[in-house]
Design a protein around this motif. Structure first.
Motif, PDB file in Angstrom:
ATOM      1  N   MET A 269       0.843  -1.192   0.000  1.00  6.73           N
ATOM      2  CA  MET A 269       0.000   0.000   0.000  1.00  6.73           C
ATOM      3  C   MET A 269       0.882   1.247   0.000  1.00  6.73           C
ATOM      4  O   MET A 269       1.652   1.474   0.936  1.00  6.73           O
ATOM      5  CB  MET A 269      -0.917  -0.012   1.212  1.00  6.73           C
ATOM      6  N   LEU A 270       0.750   2.049  -1.072  1.00  5.51           N
ATOM      7  CA  LEU A 270       1.621   3.204  -1.278  1.00  5.51           C
ATOM      8  C   LEU A 270       0.974   4.491  -0.794  1.00  5.51           C
ATOM      9  O   LEU A 270      -0.235   4.558  -0.562  1.00  5.51           O
ATOM     10  CB  LEU A 270       1.963   3.332  -2.765  1.00  5.51           C
ATOM     11  N   ASN A 271       1.784   5.526  -0.692  1.00  8.34           N
ATOM     12  CA  ASN A 271       1.268   6.861  -0.347  1.00  8.34           C
ATOM     13  C   ASN A 271       0.970   7.682  -1.601  1.00  8.34           C
ATOM     14  O   ASN A 271       0.942   8.905  -1.556  1.00  8.34           O
ATOM     15  CB  ASN A 271       2.244   7.611   0.569  1.00  8.34           C
ATOM     16  N   VAL A 272       0.764   7.002  -2.722  1.00 11.22           N
ATOM     17  CA  VAL A 272       0.315   7.630  -3.975  1.00 11.22           C
ATOM     18  C   VAL A 272      -0.832   6.800  -4.540  1.00 11.22           C
ATOM     19  O   VAL A 272      -1.055   5.660  -4.120  1.00 11.22           O
ATOM     20  CB  VAL A 272       1.449   7.747  -5.021  1.00 11.22           C
ATOM     21  N   SER A 273      -1.535   7.377  -5.507  1.00 11.15           N
ATOM     22  CA  SER A 273      -2.698   6.733  -6.103  1.00 11.15           C
ATOM     23  C   SER A 273      -2.530   6.611  -7.608  1.00 11.15           C
ATOM     24  O   SER A 273      -2.165   7.580  -8.274  1.00 11.15           O
ATOM     25  CB  SER A 273      -3.952   7.568  -5.785  1.00 11.15           C
ATOM     26  N   PHE A 274      -2.795   5.411  -8.136  1.00 10.95           N
ATOM     27  CA  PHE A 274      -2.799   5.270  -9.593  1.00 10.95           C
ATOM     28  C   PHE A 274      -3.932   6.095 -10.191  1.00 10.95           C
ATOM     29  O   PHE A 274      -3.770   6.759 -11.215  1.00 10.95           O
ATOM     30  CB  PHE A 274      -2.953   3.798  -9.992  1.00 10.95           C
ATOM     31  N   SER A 275      -5.077   6.065  -9.559  1.00 10.40           N
ATOM     32  CA  SER A 275      -6.237   6.793 -10.059  1.00 10.40           C
ATOM     33  C   SER A 275      -6.016   8.300 -10.051  1.00 10.40           C
ATOM     34  O   SER A 275      -6.305   8.992 -11.030  1.00 10.40           O
ATOM     35  CB  SER A 275      -7.461   6.449  -9.208  1.00 10.40           C
ATOM     36  N   ALA A 276      -5.479   8.841  -8.969  1.00  8.51           N
ATOM     37  CA  ALA A 276      -5.335  10.285  -8.826  1.00  8.51           C
ATOM     38  C   ALA A 276      -4.035  10.824  -9.397  1.00  8.51           C
ATOM     39  O   ALA A 276      -3.988  11.962  -9.854  1.00  8.51           O
ATOM     40  CB  ALA A 276      -5.442  10.672  -7.346  1.00  8.51           C
ATOM     41  N   HIS A 277      -2.974  10.030  -9.380  1.00  6.99           N
ATOM     42  CA  HIS A 277      -1.652  10.552  -9.726  1.00  6.99           C
ATOM     43  C   HIS A 277      -1.016   9.906 -10.954  1.00  6.99           C
ATOM     44  O   HIS A 277      -0.090  10.468 -11.522  1.00  6.99           O
ATOM     45  CB  HIS A 277      -0.697  10.378  -8.533  1.00  6.99           C
ATOM     46  N   MET A 278      -1.514   8.744 -11.361  1.00  5.78           N
ATOM     47  CA  MET A 278      -0.972   8.039 -12.536  1.00  5.78           C
ATOM     48  C   MET A 278      -2.115   7.481 -13.370  1.00  5.78           C
ATOM     49  O   MET A 278      -2.140   6.288 -13.684  1.00  5.78           O
ATOM     50  CB  MET A 278      -0.034   6.915 -12.093  1.00  5.78           C
ATOM     51  N   PRO A 279      -3.094   8.301 -13.751  1.00  6.02           N
ATOM     52  CA  PRO A 279      -4.306   7.768 -14.397  1.00  6.02           C
ATOM     53  C   PRO A 279      -4.066   7.060 -15.716  1.00  6.02           C
ATOM     54  O   PRO A 279      -4.831   6.170 -16.087  1.00  6.02           O
ATOM     55  CB  PRO A 279      -5.183   9.009 -14.575  1.00  6.02           C
ATOM     56  N   ASP A 280      -3.007   7.429 -16.441  1.00  4.84           N
ATOM     57  CA  ASP A 280      -2.741   6.748 -17.713  1.00  4.84           C
ATOM     58  C   ASP A 280      -2.479   5.262 -17.520  1.00  4.84           C
ATOM     59  O   ASP A 280      -2.715   4.461 -18.426  1.00  4.84           O
ATOM     60  CB  ASP A 280      -1.556   7.396 -18.428  1.00  4.84           C
ATOM     61  N   CYS A 281      -1.960   4.887 -16.357  1.00  2.00           N
ATOM     62  CA  CYS A 281      -1.715   3.468 -16.090  1.00  2.00           C
ATOM     63  C   CYS A 281      -3.013   2.674 -16.153  1.00  2.00           C
ATOM     64  O   CYS A 281      -3.029   1.532 -16.624  1.00  2.00           O
ATOM     65  CB  CYS A 281      -1.072   3.290 -14.709  1.00  2.00           C
ATOM     66  N   LEU A 282      -4.108   3.285 -15.688  1.00  2.00           N
ATOM     67  CA  LEU A 282      -5.400   2.616 -15.698  1.00  2.00           C
ATOM     68  C   LEU A 282      -6.146   2.827 -17.009  1.00  2.00           C
ATOM     69  O   LEU A 282      -6.930   1.981 -17.428  1.00  2.00           O
ATOM     70  CB  LEU A 282      -6.257   3.133 -14.535  1.00  2.00           C
ATOM     71  N   GLU A 283      -5.905   3.961 -17.671  1.00  2.00           N
ATOM     72  CA  GLU A 283      -6.642   4.281 -18.896  1.00  2.00           C
ATOM     73  C   GLU A 283      -6.077   3.570 -20.114  1.00  2.00           C
ATOM     74  O   GLU A 283      -6.832   3.144 -20.996  1.00  2.00           O
ATOM     75  CB  GLU A 283      -6.623   5.799 -19.125  1.00  2.00           C
ATOM     76  N   MET A 284      -4.737   3.487 -20.212  1.00  2.00           N
ATOM     77  CA  MET A 284      -4.128   2.946 -21.435  1.00  2.00           C
ATOM     78  C   MET A 284      -4.505   1.482 -21.697  1.00  2.00           C
ATOM     79  O   MET A 284      -4.903   1.202 -22.820  1.00  2.00           O
ATOM     80  CB  MET A 284      -2.620   3.171 -21.391  1.00  2.00           C
ATOM     81  N   PRO A 285      -4.401   0.535 -20.751  1.00  2.00           N
ATOM     82  CA  PRO A 285      -3.648   0.598 -19.508  1.00  2.00           C
ATOM     83  C   PRO A 285      -2.211   0.121 -19.742  1.00  2.00           C
ATOM     84  O   PRO A 285      -1.913  -0.513 -20.747  1.00  2.00           O
ATOM     85  CB  PRO A 285      -4.401  -0.373 -18.611  1.00  2.00           C
ATOM     86  N   TYR A 286      -1.326   0.447 -18.791  1.00  2.00           N
ATOM     87  CA  TYR A 286       0.020  -0.105 -18.846  1.00  2.00           C
ATOM     88  C   TYR A 286       0.569  -0.208 -17.428  1.00  2.00           C
ATOM     89  O   TYR A 286       0.145   0.516 -16.528  1.00  2.00           O
ATOM     90  CB  TYR A 286       0.944   0.743 -19.724  1.00  2.00           C
ATOM     91  N   GLN A 287       1.484  -1.132 -17.248  1.00  2.00           N
ATOM     92  CA  GLN A 287       2.100  -1.329 -15.939  1.00  2.00           C
ATOM     93  C   GLN A 287       3.451  -0.642 -15.925  1.00  2.00           C
ATOM     94  O   GLN A 287       4.332  -0.998 -16.701  1.00  2.00           O
ATOM     95  CB  GLN A 287       2.267  -2.818 -15.625  1.00  2.00           C
ATOM     96  N   PRO A 288       3.649   0.355 -15.066  1.00  2.00           N
ATOM     97  CA  PRO A 288       4.914   1.082 -15.062  1.00  2.00           C
ATOM     98  C   PRO A 288       6.055   0.238 -14.506  1.00  2.00           C
ATOM     99  O   PRO A 288       5.841  -0.727 -13.760  1.00  2.00           O
ATOM    100  CB  PRO A 288       4.625   2.282 -14.150  1.00  2.00           C
ATOM    101  N   ARG A 289       7.251   0.608 -14.891  1.00  2.00           N
ATOM    102  CA  ARG A 289       8.439  -0.036 -14.331  1.00  2.00           C
ATOM    103  C   ARG A 289       8.696   0.499 -12.922  1.00  2.00           C
ATOM    104  O   ARG A 289       8.476   1.672 -12.634  1.00  2.00           O
ATOM    105  CB  ARG A 289       9.662   0.234 -15.199  1.00  2.00           C
ATOM    106  N   ILE A 290       9.161  -0.383 -12.066  1.00  2.00           N
ATOM    107  CA  ILE A 290       9.590  -0.003 -10.721  1.00  2.00           C
ATOM    108  C   ILE A 290      11.072  -0.327 -10.606  1.00  2.00           C
ATOM    109  O   ILE A 290      11.522  -1.423 -10.975  1.00  2.00           O
ATOM    110  CB  ILE A 290       8.790  -0.746  -9.639  1.00  2.00           C
TER     111      ILE A 290
END
Length: 381
Positions: A269-290
Motif C-alpha cells: 500500500m503506497l502513499n500515492v494513487s494510480f487513479s489520482a496521480h498516474m491515471p494513464d496506467c489505468l486508462e491505457m492501460p500499462y504497468q509502469p516499471r519499478i
C-alpha cells in the motif's frame, strides 16, 4: 549522480535535468536536419518550472485551452499554436491575445469565429483540423480517427475548396507511435486532402511522434519529412510531440505504508494513487516499471501488487517481483512518470498530492512545489 536523493520528499514527482536535456538535444537535431518546426505540447508536459531549460532549445508550444495558451505567453514567452475541440465565445477574445495560430475543429466553428480574427492586434493564422480516417492507435480512448469521431473534418465535408481564410491543415492520428505509422498516415492524408495543399501555407502533423523512445528510427522520420517538403516546398511543417519531450526523464518517489494479504495476494500500500496521480496506467492501460523490480511474477521471488491510497477498488496495479521481501517504510521508485502524469493528476479523496522537484545536472535536488490542504480546498469552491 544523485547527491541529494535523501532530500527528496515522498511522494514526489522528480524531473531529471540531464535526461530532459538529452531528449531536447535529440528533438532539436530532428528539427534542424528536417528543416521543420517542432513545438512542445503542454497536454503532455506542462511543468513550467522546467520551461527555462526547454526555451534553450525550442521557442514554441501548442495549447489546447485558454489556460494553456496563457501559460505559453507567461512561461514560454511566446504566443501559442492553439487547437481545441470547441471554443467558448466568452474566452475567444482572450484566447486570440495569446495565440499566433488557431486551428478549428469544424467548419462551423471556423465560420462562427473567423470574423473575430481580423479584429486581432496581431496576425493570427487560421487552420482546420482534418481527419484522414486512418490511425493505427489500438486503444479506442486514444484513437482520434475511430468511426464517428468528433475530432476533425473528413474530406467529404470540405468539398473542392477550403473555406476562405484557412491557411493550414492540422491532423493528429498518432499516440506514442513510430515513424512508420506517420508514413502510413501521410499516405492517407495526401490521398484525401492533397487537393487542398495548393491553398495552404502550413501543415501541423500533431503529436504522438515518440522519437526519444529507444528503437525509434529518427533517420527515417527525417527522410519522411524531407520527402514531404520536396513534394510540397511551399508548405511549412510543424510537429507538436508531448510525450517525446519528457519521455523517461524522471520518476515518482513513493513509500510503502502497509502490506496487506488476501487469498495469497500481497499488496504493498503506497502513499500515492494510480487513479489520482498516474491515471494513464489505468486508462491505457500499462504497468509502469519499478526500479529494482521485475515487471512480471517470477517463481520463488517475493511478488506484490502495488496499491494506491484512494478508496477506488481498482486503484492498484500488479504484479512485480522483488529480490527481497518488501517492508513498511521502503521506498518505491515508479519510473518514467513525468509525461502525461502531472498534467492529469487530481485531488480525488483529498489524498496527498505528490510534490514536484528537479534533480539538477550537478546532482542537487530542488523542491519546486509542495501541495497541501489549501490546494485541495481551493479546487472545490
Amino acid at each position: 549522480m544523485m547527491n541529494d536523493f535523501y532530500k527528496i520528499p515522498s511522494p514526489c514527482f522528480v524531473l531529471e535535468e540531464n535526461l530532459l536535456r538529452k531528449n531536447l538535444r535529440l528533438i532539436r537535431s530532428v528539427a534542424d536536419e528536417a528543416s521543420i518546426e517542432i513545438i512542445l505540447a503542454f497536454k503532455g508536459f506542462a511543468m513550467w518550472s522546467a520551461f527555462p531549460i526547454v526555451r534553450e532549445y525550442f521557442g514554441g508550444a501548442t495549447a489546447s485551452s485558454l489556460s494553456e495558451a496563457r501559460l505559453c505567453t507567461d512561461e514560454m514567452k511566446t504566443k501559442a499554436h492553439t487547437y481545441a475541440p470547441v471554443y467558448d465565445p466568452v474566452e475567444f477574445n482572450q484566447l486570440m491575445k495569446c495565440s499566433s495560430h488557431i486551428t478549428f475543429n469544424s467548419v462551423s466553428q471556423f465560420e462562427r469565429f473567423s470574423s473575430k480574427l481580423s479584429t486581432s492586434d496581431h496576425k493570427i493564422s487560421a487552420g482546420i483540423r482534418i481527419n484522414p480516417e486512418f490511425s493505427e492507435v489500438e486503444t479506442e480512448l486514444y484513437n482520434p480517427c475511430a468511426p464517428g469521431s468528433r475530432l476533425g473534418v473528413i474530406a467529404e465535408q470540405l468539398g473542392d475548396k477550403l473555406p476562405e481564410g484557412i491557411e493550414g491543415l492540422h491532423f493528429h492520428t498518432l499516440c506514442e507511435s513510430y515513424s512508420t505509422d506517420l508514413e502510413k498516415t501521410l499516405t492517407a492524408v495526401e490521398a484525401k486532402f492533397g487537393k487542398f495543399f495548393g491553398q495552404i501555407k502550413w501543415v501541423n502533423m500533431g503529436g504522438g511522434h515518440l522519437m526519444t523512445r529507444k528503437g525509434y528510427d529518427t533517420e527515417h522520420l527525417i527522410r519522411l519529412l524531407q520527402e514531404f517538403k520536396s513534394r510540397h516546398p511551399h508548405i511549412k511543417i510543424i510537429l507538436e510531440p508531448g510525450s517525446a519531450f519528457a519521455w523517461e526523464t524522471g520518476f515518482l518517489k513513493a513509500s510503502i505504508l502497509d502490506i496487506v494479504e488476501n487469498k495469497g495476494i500481497k499488496t504493498a500500500m503506497l502513499n500515492v494513487s494510480f487513479s489520482a496521480h498516474m491515471p494513464d496506467c489505468l486508462e491505457m492501460p500499462y504497468q509502469p516499471r519499478i526500479r529494482h523490480a521485475h515487471s512480471s511474477p517470477i517463481d520463488g521471488k517475493p511478488t506484490y501488487r502495488m496499491g494506491g491510497n484512494s478508496c477506488l477498488s481498482g486503484d492498484y496495479m500488479g504484479y512485480w517481483s522483488f529480490d527481497q521481501e518488501l517492508q513498511i517504510g521502503d521506498t518505491i521508485i515508479l519510473e518514467d512518470m513525468i509525461h502525461y502524469t502531472m498534467v492529469k493528476t487530481t485531488f480525488f479523496n483529498g489524498v496527498q498530492h505528490p510534490s514536484i522537484g528537479i534533480l539538477k545536472s550537478d546532482g542537487n535536488f530542488e523542491l519546486v512545489r509542495k501541495f497541501g490542504y489549501e490546494d485541495y480546498k481551493g479546487k472545490l469552491s
